[in-house]
Design a protein around this motif. Structure first.
Motif, PDB file in Angstrom:
ATOM      1  N   PRO A 177       0.809  -1.226   0.000  1.00  0.00           N
ATOM      2  CA  PRO A 177       0.000   0.000   0.000  1.00  0.00           C
ATOM      3  C   PRO A 177       0.836   1.268   0.000  1.00  0.00           C
ATOM      4  CG  PRO A 177      -0.059  -1.053   2.151  1.00  0.00           C
ATOM      5  CD  PRO A 177       0.592  -2.030   1.212  1.00  0.00           C
ATOM      6  N   GLU A 178       2.037   1.183   0.574  1.00  0.00           N
ATOM      7  CA  GLU A 178       2.900   2.362   0.609  1.00  0.00           C
ATOM      8  C   GLU A 178       4.346   1.899   0.644  1.00  0.00           C
ATOM      9  OE1 GLU A 178       3.975   6.160   3.496  1.00  0.00           O
ATOM     10  OE2 GLU A 178       2.198   4.943   3.859  1.00  0.00           O
ATOM     11  N   LYS A 179       5.139   2.380  -0.283  1.00  0.00           N
ATOM     12  CA  LYS A 179       6.550   1.998  -0.333  1.00  0.00           C
ATOM     13  C   LYS A 179       7.393   3.113   0.272  1.00  0.00           C
ATOM     14  CE  LYS A 179       5.846   1.151  -4.706  1.00  0.00           C
ATOM     15  NZ  LYS A 179       4.419   0.835  -4.662  1.00  0.00           N
ATOM     16  N   SER A 180       8.373   2.720   1.094  1.00  0.00           N
ATOM     17  CA  SER A 180       9.202   3.711   1.764  1.00  0.00           C
ATOM     18  C   SER A 180      10.218   4.297   0.794  1.00  0.00           C
ATOM     19  CB  SER A 180       9.929   3.055   2.934  1.00  0.00           C
ATOM     20  OG  SER A 180      10.868   2.111   2.443  1.00  0.00           O
ATOM     21  N   LYS A 181      10.901   5.329   1.266  1.00  0.00           N
ATOM     22  CA  LYS A 181      11.954   5.979   0.484  1.00  0.00           C
ATOM     23  C   LYS A 181      13.309   5.783   1.146  1.00  0.00           C
ATOM     24  CE  LYS A 181       8.959   7.620  -2.443  1.00  0.00           C
ATOM     25  NZ  LYS A 181       8.887   7.103  -3.830  1.00  0.00           N
ATOM     26  N   PHE A 182      13.427   4.733   1.969  1.00  0.00           N
ATOM     27  CA  PHE A 182      14.678   4.507   2.675  1.00  0.00           C
ATOM     28  C   PHE A 182      15.841   4.278   1.710  1.00  0.00           C
ATOM     29  CE2 PHE A 182      11.744   2.523   6.038  1.00  0.00           C
ATOM     30  CZ  PHE A 182      11.507   3.760   6.604  1.00  0.00           C
ATOM     31  N   SER A 183      15.556   3.602   0.601  1.00  0.00           N
ATOM     32  CA  SER A 183      16.619   3.251  -0.335  1.00  0.00           C
ATOM     33  C   SER A 183      17.257   4.484  -0.971  1.00  0.00           C
ATOM     34  CB  SER A 183      16.075   2.334  -1.430  1.00  0.00           C
ATOM     35  OG  SER A 183      15.003   2.970  -2.120  1.00  0.00           O
ATOM     36  N   GLU A 184      16.550   5.611  -0.994  1.00  0.00           N
ATOM     37  CA  GLU A 184      17.103   6.824  -1.580  1.00  0.00           C
ATOM     38  C   GLU A 184      18.159   7.461  -0.682  1.00  0.00           C
ATOM     39  OE1 GLU A 184      13.894   9.418  -2.506  1.00  0.00           O
ATOM     40  OE2 GLU A 184      12.859   7.957  -3.806  1.00  0.00           O
ATOM     41  N   HIS A 185      18.199   7.044   0.578  1.00  0.00           N
ATOM     42  CA  HIS A 185      19.197   7.557   1.531  1.00  0.00           C
ATOM     43  C   HIS A 185      19.800   6.360   2.266  1.00  0.00           C
ATOM     44  CE1 HIS A 185      17.588  11.606   0.826  1.00  0.00           C
ATOM     45  NE2 HIS A 185      16.395  11.052   0.902  1.00  0.00           N
ATOM     46  N   TYR A 186      20.443   5.507   1.513  1.00  0.00           N
ATOM     47  CA  TYR A 186      20.929   4.221   2.022  1.00  0.00           C
ATOM     48  C   TYR A 186      21.833   4.397   3.237  1.00  0.00           C
ATOM     49  CZ  TYR A 186      23.309  -0.339   2.037  1.00  0.00           C
ATOM     50  OH  TYR A 186      23.820  -1.566   2.384  1.00  0.00           O
ATOM     51  N   ALA A 187      22.822   5.286   3.149  1.00  0.00           N
ATOM     52  CA  ALA A 187      23.793   5.442   4.228  1.00  0.00           C
ATOM     53  C   ALA A 187      23.136   5.942   5.509  1.00  0.00           C
ATOM     54  CB  ALA A 187      24.903   6.400   3.794  1.00  0.00           C
ATOM     55  N   ALA A 188      22.209   6.905   5.385  1.00  0.00           N
ATOM     56  CA  ALA A 188      21.536   7.440   6.569  1.00  0.00           C
ATOM     57  C   ALA A 188      20.669   6.376   7.238  1.00  0.00           C
ATOM     58  CB  ALA A 188      20.678   8.641   6.181  1.00  0.00           C
ATOM     59  N   PHE A 189      19.964   5.587   6.427  1.00  0.00           N
ATOM     60  CA  PHE A 189      19.137   4.519   6.990  1.00  0.00           C
ATOM     61  C   PHE A 189      20.008   3.474   7.672  1.00  0.00           C
ATOM     62  CE2 PHE A 189      16.856   0.455   6.660  1.00  0.00           C
ATOM     63  CZ  PHE A 189      15.695   0.788   7.341  1.00  0.00           C
ATOM     64  N   GLU A 190      21.117   3.143   7.058  1.00  0.00           N
ATOM     65  CA  GLU A 190      22.024   2.143   7.634  1.00  0.00           C
ATOM     66  C   GLU A 190      22.565   2.616   8.978  1.00  0.00           C
ATOM     67  OE1 GLU A 190      25.018  -0.731   5.380  1.00  0.00           O
ATOM     68  OE2 GLU A 190      25.942   1.229   5.742  1.00  0.00           O
ATOM     69  N   GLN A 191      22.808   3.910   9.085  1.00  0.00           N
ATOM     70  CA  GLN A 191      23.318   4.467  10.337  1.00  0.00           C
ATOM     71  C   GLN A 191      22.282   4.346  11.455  1.00  0.00           C
ATOM     72  OE1 GLN A 191      24.833   8.435   9.893  1.00  0.00           O
ATOM     73  NE2 GLN A 191      25.131   8.741  12.089  1.00  0.00           N
ATOM     74  N   VAL A 192      21.027   4.650  11.138  1.00  0.00           N
ATOM     75  CA  VAL A 192      19.965   4.508  12.137  1.00  0.00           C
ATOM     76  C   VAL A 192      19.799   3.042  12.531  1.00  0.00           C
ATOM     77  CG1 VAL A 192      17.489   4.768  12.561  1.00  0.00           C
ATOM     78  CG2 VAL A 192      18.742   6.574  11.376  1.00  0.00           C
ATOM     79  N   ALA A 193      19.809   2.158  11.530  1.00  0.00           N
ATOM     80  CA  ALA A 193      19.649   0.731  11.805  1.00  0.00           C
ATOM     81  C   ALA A 193      20.769   0.208  12.700  1.00  0.00           C
ATOM     82  CB  ALA A 193      19.622  -0.039  10.484  1.00  0.00           C
ATOM     83  N   GLU A 194      21.976   0.675  12.457  1.00  0.00           N
ATOM     84  CA  GLU A 194      23.104   0.225  13.276  1.00  0.00           C
ATOM     85  C   GLU A 194      22.922   0.637  14.724  1.00  0.00           C
ATOM     86  OE1 GLU A 194      27.730   1.529  13.583  1.00  0.00           O
ATOM     87  OE2 GLU A 194      27.115   0.638  11.672  1.00  0.00           O
TER      88      GLU A 194
END
Length: 522
Positions: A177-194
Motif C-alpha cells: 500500500p505504501e513503499k518507503s523511500k529509505f533506499s534513496e538515503h541508504y547510508a543514513a538509513f544504515e546508520q539509524v539501523a546500526e
C-alpha cells in the motif's frame, strides 16, 4: 557492522533443493515440540528495503504448519490502534503458548522510521529502545522465545533488486500500500539501523544479521537459524531464574517492627448520612460532566480497584457507573484467568481492555493479582511475582505516557468489619452470591496479605501512578473519598494538555506535527 552481510554468499539450486527437504521436516518436528512444551515464539523480521522480507515470511509459512503460525504487518495504524497506547497493537499479536507469531517490523518499525525522518533525536530514540529492551526481557522471562532477523544487502545489490521488482507489475513489493523511500538515503538509513541493533542486541534476544543478496542462501539461513533457536530454547534446563529485584528485609519479631501502611489508616473515619447523600449527588453530577469533558478532549481513563474481600469495591464502582453515560465506560470484573488467558503473559488480558481515547475502563481487581493472591496462594513462583513490580510499573508508565488518566484505589477494612460483612452476606439472600469458601479461607492468611499489600504499595506507588488508600469501615465515607479523588484527579489532569493517545511518536512521546527535524543530527 553490516560488512558481513555484503560478502556475496550464495547457495546453488541443487544444494538448496537437497537441504530444504530436511530443514522443512526438522522445523515441523520442532514446531510440534513447541506445542508440547508450551513455548510461544515471536519472530521479528526487519531490514533494508527490497531485501525480501515478505518472501522469507511466505517461505516460513510454507515450511511450517500454518495452523500454528500467525503473521502480522504494521505498515499502517487503524483508528482503533491510534486511540490507544502504542504497545496495545503488539500485545494483540502475542502468540498463545506453543504457537508462533511472525511480525513485519514489529515494535522496531516506527522508531526506525521516525528517527530516519528526523521526528526524534538520538537521545529520544535511545529512550524508546530502552523500553523495547525491557519489553522483550519481560516476555522472555515469561517463557517466550524471541528471534530477531535483520535482512541486509549492499547498496548496489539493493538498487539492482529494486529495478528488478519495478519491472514486475505483480511483484509483492509493488503491491504494497505504501513503499518507503529509505533506499534513496541508504547510508543514513544504515546508520539509524546500526544504532538500533547495537542498542537492542542482547544475549536473551540477539539480532541475526542475514545477507539477503541471494534468495536461496537467505531463506535457508533463516530456516536453520530459527530451527537452532527453537532447539536451544527447548533444551534449556528448567531451573529457577536469578532474580535481580530488591528483596524484602527481614524484620525484627516485635509487633511495633511489623507495622504496615494499612495499620496507619484511621478506620474510624465516617460521614453523617445526610451529608453523604448531599455530597454523593454533587459528586455524581461532577463525575458525569468530567467524563464528557474527557470524551471531548480524547482523554481515556482507567480506574482500578483493589482491596480486601468485602472491602466495598463493588459498592464504590456502582456509585461511579450510575453517574456516567453507559456508552462511555466498561466495567471489567477480574476473576481467575481462563485457559486462553493462561496461554499468554499475565498482562495480556489487561492490555486487551485498555479503552479508546475518550472512554473509561473500570477494573474490579487487576494486574496486581500477580503480587497479591498469586503471591500469597503460591500460584506464581518467587521470581515471577518479584519481577512483576517492575513489569507493572513499566506497564502503567506506558499508559500514562500515552495520555491515559490512571487512578488506583486500595479499599481497606478491619478484620472485625470483614467478619460482620461476611455474616451479613450469608444472611441476606440477594448477597449470598458474593460470599465463597475462598473468602473464608483468605481470612486465615490476613497477615500474609497485609504484608503483600504493604510491599505492593511501596514498590508501585509512583509519581505517574500513585495509590489512594481508602479507609473503608464506613461505606459512605469510603465511597465519597473514592469519588472525590476521581473528581480531583480528572479535574487536574484535564487542565493540562499532555500528549494524547492519538498520533504520538514513541521517540519522546511527542505529536508528529509538533516535532521539528534536528539540524543535521542523523
Amino acid at each position: 557492522m553490516f560488512e558481513a552481510t555484503k560478502v556475496g554468499r550464495s547457495v546453488s539450486k541443487e544444494d538448496y533443493k537437497e537441504q530444504q527437504e530436511e530443514l522443512r521436516t526438522q522445523l515441523l518436528a520442532a514446531q510440534r515440540d513447541l506445542r508440547a512444551f508450551n513455548v510461544p515464539v515471536i519472530v521479528l523480521v526487519s531490514g533494508v528495503e527490497a531485501a525480501g522480507k515478505g518472501e522469507v515470511i511466505n517461505r516460513l509459512n510454507e515450511w511450517l504448519d500454518a495452523r500454528g503460525v500467525q503473521t502480522f504487518a504494521f505498515w499502517d495504524e487503524s483508528d482503533e490502534e491510534r486511540e490507544r497506547p502504542r504497545y496495545w497493537r503488539f500485545w494483540r499479536s502475542m502468540p498463545p503458548r506453543g504457537e508462533i507469531s511472525i511480525l513485519f517490523g514489529g515494535w522496531y518499525q516506527t522508531p526506525i522510521e521516525h528517527r530516519f525522518k528526523g521526528h526524534c533525536t538520538d537521545a529520544e530514540l535511545d529512550g524508546e529502545l530502552n523500553r523495547i529492551v525491557d519489553f522483550e526481557r519481560m516476555l522472555i522471562q515469561d517463557g517466550a522465545l524471541i528471534v530477531k532477523f535483520w535482512f541486509h544487502m549492499s547498496e548496489t545489490d539493493q538498487k539492482a533488486r529494486l529495478k528488478e521488482l519495478s519491472r514486475d507489475d505483480k511483484s509483492r513489493w509493488k503491491m504494497l500500500p505504501e513503499k518507503s523511500k529509505f533506499s534513496e538515503h541508504y547510508a543514513a538509513f544504515e546508520q539509524v539501523a546500526e544504532r538500533v541493533i547495537l542498542h537492542t542486541d542482547r544475549g536473551v534476544s540477539p539480532w541475526y544479521l542475514i545477507e539477503a543478496g541471494d534468495r536461496r542462501y537467505r531463506d535457508l539461513t533463516v530456516g536453520k537459524t530459527l530451527l537452532h533457536s527453537i532447539r536451544s530454547r527447548l533444551s534449556e534446563a528448567t531451573t529457577e531464574e536469578q532474580n535481580n529485584s530488591l528483596v524484602s528485609p527481614d524484620l525484627p519479631s516485635s509487633a511495633s517492627a511489623q507495622i504496615t501502611l494499612l495499620d496507619q489508616l484511621d478506620l474510624s473515619l465516617a460521614i453523617p448520612r445526610d451529608d453523604y447523600k448531599t455530597e454523593l449527588k454533587r459528586l455524581q453530577t461532577e463525575i458525569n460532566e468530567l467524563a464528557w469533558t474527557a470524551y471531548n478532549k480524547k482523554r481515556s481513563t482507567v480506574l482500578m480497584f483493589e482491596g480486601v474481600d468485602a472491602g466495598g469495591k463493588g459498592g464504590a464502582i456502582r456509585r461511579i457507573t450510575s453517574s456516567i453515560d453507559a456508552r462511555l465506560y466498561r466495567a471489567i470484573p477480574v476473576a481467575a484467568p481462563t485457559d486462553e488467558e493462561k496461554a499468554h503473559h499475565y498482562l495480556w488480558r489487561f492490555w486487551r481492555h485498555i479503552p479508546r481515547a475518550g472512554y473509561i475502563t473500570l477494573y474490579d481487581r487487576s494486574w496486581y493479582g500477580r503480587v497479591l493472591v498469586e503471591r500469597v496462594e503460591g500460584f506464581a513462583g518467587d521470581a515471577e511475582w518479584r519481577r512483576a513490580y517492575s513489569e507493572i510499573n513499566r506497564f502503567e508508565e506506558q499508559l500514562v505516557d500515552s495520555g491515559v488518566i490512571l487512578i488506583k484505589f486500595w479499599l481497606h477494612i478491619s478484620q472485625d468489619e470483614q467478619l460482620k460483612r461476611f455474616k451479613d452476606r450469608e444472611n441476606v439472600p440477594y448477597k449470598r452470591y458474593k460470599i465463597t469458601e475462598d473468602d473464608w479461607r483468605n481470612r486465615e492468611k490476613w497477615p500474609h496479605y497485609k504484608e503483600a499489600v504493604n510491599e505492593m504499595v511501596a514498590r508501585t506507588s509512583t509519581k505517574h501512578a500513585a495509590w489512594t488508600l481508602v479507609e473503608g469501615n464506613d461505606k459512605p465515607y469510603a465511597r465519597i473519598k473514592v469519588m472525590r479523588t476521581i473528581c480531583d484527579t480528572l479535574t487536574e489532569a484535564l487542565k493540562r494538555d499532555p500528549t494524547p493517545t492519538t498520533g504520538y511518536v514513541p521517540c519522546g512521546d511527542k505529536r508528529i506535527e509538533d516535532v521539528k527535524k534536528p539540524n543535521g543530527n542523523h
